[in-house]
Design a protein around this motif. Sequence first.
Motif, PDB file in Angstrom:
ATOM      1  N   PHE A   1       0.840  -1.200   0.000  1.00 21.59           N
ATOM      2  CA  PHE A   1       0.000   0.000   0.000  1.00 21.59           C
ATOM      3  C   PHE A   1       0.877   1.253   0.000  1.00 21.59           C
ATOM      4  CE2 PHE A   1      -2.532   3.159   2.553  1.00 21.59           C
ATOM      5  CZ  PHE A   1      -3.480   3.424   1.581  1.00 21.59           C
TER       6      PHE A   1
ATOM      7  N   LEU B   1       3.893   1.757  -1.133  1.00 21.09           N
ATOM      8  CA  LEU B   1       4.535   2.035  -2.434  1.00 21.09           C
ATOM      9  C   LEU B   1       3.503   2.437  -3.485  1.00 21.09           C
ATOM     10  CD1 LEU B   1       7.272  -0.738  -2.464  1.00 21.09           C
ATOM     11  CD2 LEU B   1       7.595   1.702  -2.109  1.00 21.09           C
ATOM     12  N   GLU B   2       2.316   1.875  -3.384  1.00 16.81           N
ATOM     13  CA  GLU B   2       1.265   2.280  -4.328  1.00 16.81           C
ATOM     14  C   GLU B   2       0.871   3.742  -4.128  1.00 16.81           C
ATOM     15  OE1 GLU B   2      -0.839  -2.031  -5.271  1.00 16.81           O
ATOM     16  OE2 GLU B   2      -1.880  -0.612  -3.986  1.00 16.81           O
ATOM     17  N   THR B   3       0.870   4.187  -2.868  1.00 16.59           N
ATOM     18  CA  THR B   3       0.522   5.595  -2.632  1.00 16.59           C
ATOM     19  C   THR B   3       1.572   6.537  -3.210  1.00 16.59           C
ATOM     20  OG1 THR B   3       1.606   5.774  -0.473  1.00 16.59           O
ATOM     21  CG2 THR B   3      -0.705   5.083  -0.463  1.00 16.59           C
TER      22      THR B   3
ATOM     23  N   ILE C   1       3.511   4.202  -7.704  1.00 16.39           N
ATOM     24  CA  ILE C   1       4.211   3.103  -8.391  1.00 16.39           C
ATOM     25  C   ILE C   1       3.151   2.095  -8.842  1.00 16.39           C
ATOM     26  CG2 ILE C   1       5.916   1.272  -8.130  1.00 16.39           C
ATOM     27  CD1 ILE C   1       7.271   3.030  -6.030  1.00 16.39           C
TER      28      ILE C   1
END
Lengths: 407, 249
Positions: free
Chosen positions: A357, A359-361, A364
């Motif tokens: 989560f 890294l997604e924020t 990426i």
Amino acid sequence: MYALELIDSLEGENWLKEIRKEAISTAQEVKFPTGQQEKWRYSPIHKLKLEDYELLNHKPESLPIRSSENTLPSSNFVEINDGYLTSKSNTEEYDIFHISQMRSPFEFKAGTDFFSQLNLALSPDPIVIKVARNTIVQEPIFIHNNLTVEQAMTFPKLHFEIENGANVSIVEIFHSDNLRYLSIPETKISIGDGANVKYQQVQNTGPNVWQIGNLDVSVGQQATFNGATVGIGGGYARLESHCRLIGRGATGNLSAIYHGTGEQVLDYRTYQEHVGRDTQSNLLFKGVLDDQATSIYTGLIRVHKDASGTNAYQTNRTIKLSEQTLAESVPNLEIENNDVRCSHASTVSPVDDDQRFYLETRGIPSETVDKLIVRGFINEVVQKLPITEVNEWILNLLSGKQDIGNP
Amino acid sequence: MSELHIENLHARTEEIEILQGVNLTIRSGEVHALMGPNGSGKSTLAYILMGRSGYEVTKGSISLDGHDLTKLGTSERAQLGLFLAMQYPVEIDGVTLQDVMNESSLAPEDFQKSIEEESRNLGLEGNDLKRGINLDMSGGEKKRMETLQLISLRSRIAILDELDSGLDIDGLRVVSSRIERATKEDDLGVLVITHYSRLLEELKPDKVHIFVNGRIVESGSAKLATELEETGYEKWTSSLETSVNLGGL
């Protein structure tokens, strides 16, 4: 399979034939292993039928360098195709002997298990590489083990004799295209007092290869072994590694990165054996599993009665990218001396949701996030790989694996 | 000009209803503060806006510049310019800030130079960029790292979930003045989730919202935060008889 005619078809003097016959008879006594035996627990060994494969008793041809390996240094190499030495570079830094051409007996110390005995009996062209006392071999020696013949069963056998005070780096690569194959290699490294050996194995065979490998290392006084293995290929690929710290103050470290996809089974059995005083060993194995892949890790730290002052550590961590994967991880300690520091740790877990989560924020893409986390996960081992010249090549192999693993 | 528009948002986990009709609009350059007692669902609102799995939006909408965010995954929301600075930034071994910048589709091509300058300004050391992200960092260092990423990824609307926790006074000043500058120079819109008015002294809010039991119960000017400091949340919590245990969310 056990027919003695097989042995007669292999090259070698009478003394070698005798050793081979004795090994066959020991193998018959020991018998083919079963999954009930602790050493073979969790393995699919019952699926292996030796009669499906044929012993290769003639020397195959030398191969051109593969494009995937043309970035590797090529000045210092030994090519072993299907267990036969087929080509080598010219060097004065070390000596290479074909045991099958030696008149006088060479003393083998093979393991007592079935496959070690089979390797001893059926290896067509055992090789000894000897690095003389105090010699420093400048460039890594590349051992290219190529598996090239469909449905063959081969037994590469390689002994390194590293004499006192010598210094050498060895990269041993197992490679095959997509063929059905049974490979039973044994690599033995005897390290003399004060010598220093770096060893990197890369197992990059095809998805239908069975490989049952053995790595046997003994380390002398104040000598150091820094070893690593990278497991990428194979249908069932097993490596049993023994590291015996015999001399006082000997060090033996072993690291591994393995990445299983499809229905691969990657099987690692490790033995850190502390025989001498003040010896130390550090083991770090990290595995990545995807699809329906399985990994097995069992490790034993064994501290002998006289091995006071031992420091021994063992860590196995596995990250699971899919729920259908299976990871067995069994660390063990067997300690007969009180003056020791030992620890072992083992974890098996999926990719951490919080990390994903996070890294997604950062914008990426999801498909990149897992790759990044996996790369970070294995980075700890990458930092420890002993022969830095080949790290980039290894990382490329691993990232190629990830692309295939996550279509 | 960007606009995050939240309308009548209801959301739940499997067990419990968490958001019960949130209405809020944040535009570029604006600073909104969201304050509320523990367990009122502030962090959960942040997670839901960012699309964290485990929550279901049952009613209402979230949109950013006309894009329906409820249909998008987290990274897609981030790619549209929404950023979440986390209350507890996660440590990731072996993944560096450099990796994050290399892989994020938000990072500008020339980030290298600016990131070094920004990190110096925020009081981070060169080494901090090369080790695993947040790894072995103090609470304050982690918050500086969050701010560095927020600035470097050129986000449009940022949710700051308790950015002040872990920061000492000097750190708070450095971080909040940098964000304040971004609201002026780069038109960053900000939703600040906090318990304390200290952060708001630096990062002056245009609006303060009181959040209790999954919805905004009052909105007002910056003065509301000062009032809260004196009176606490009792005024709002006691009036709500249907107090729900939100499990520390």
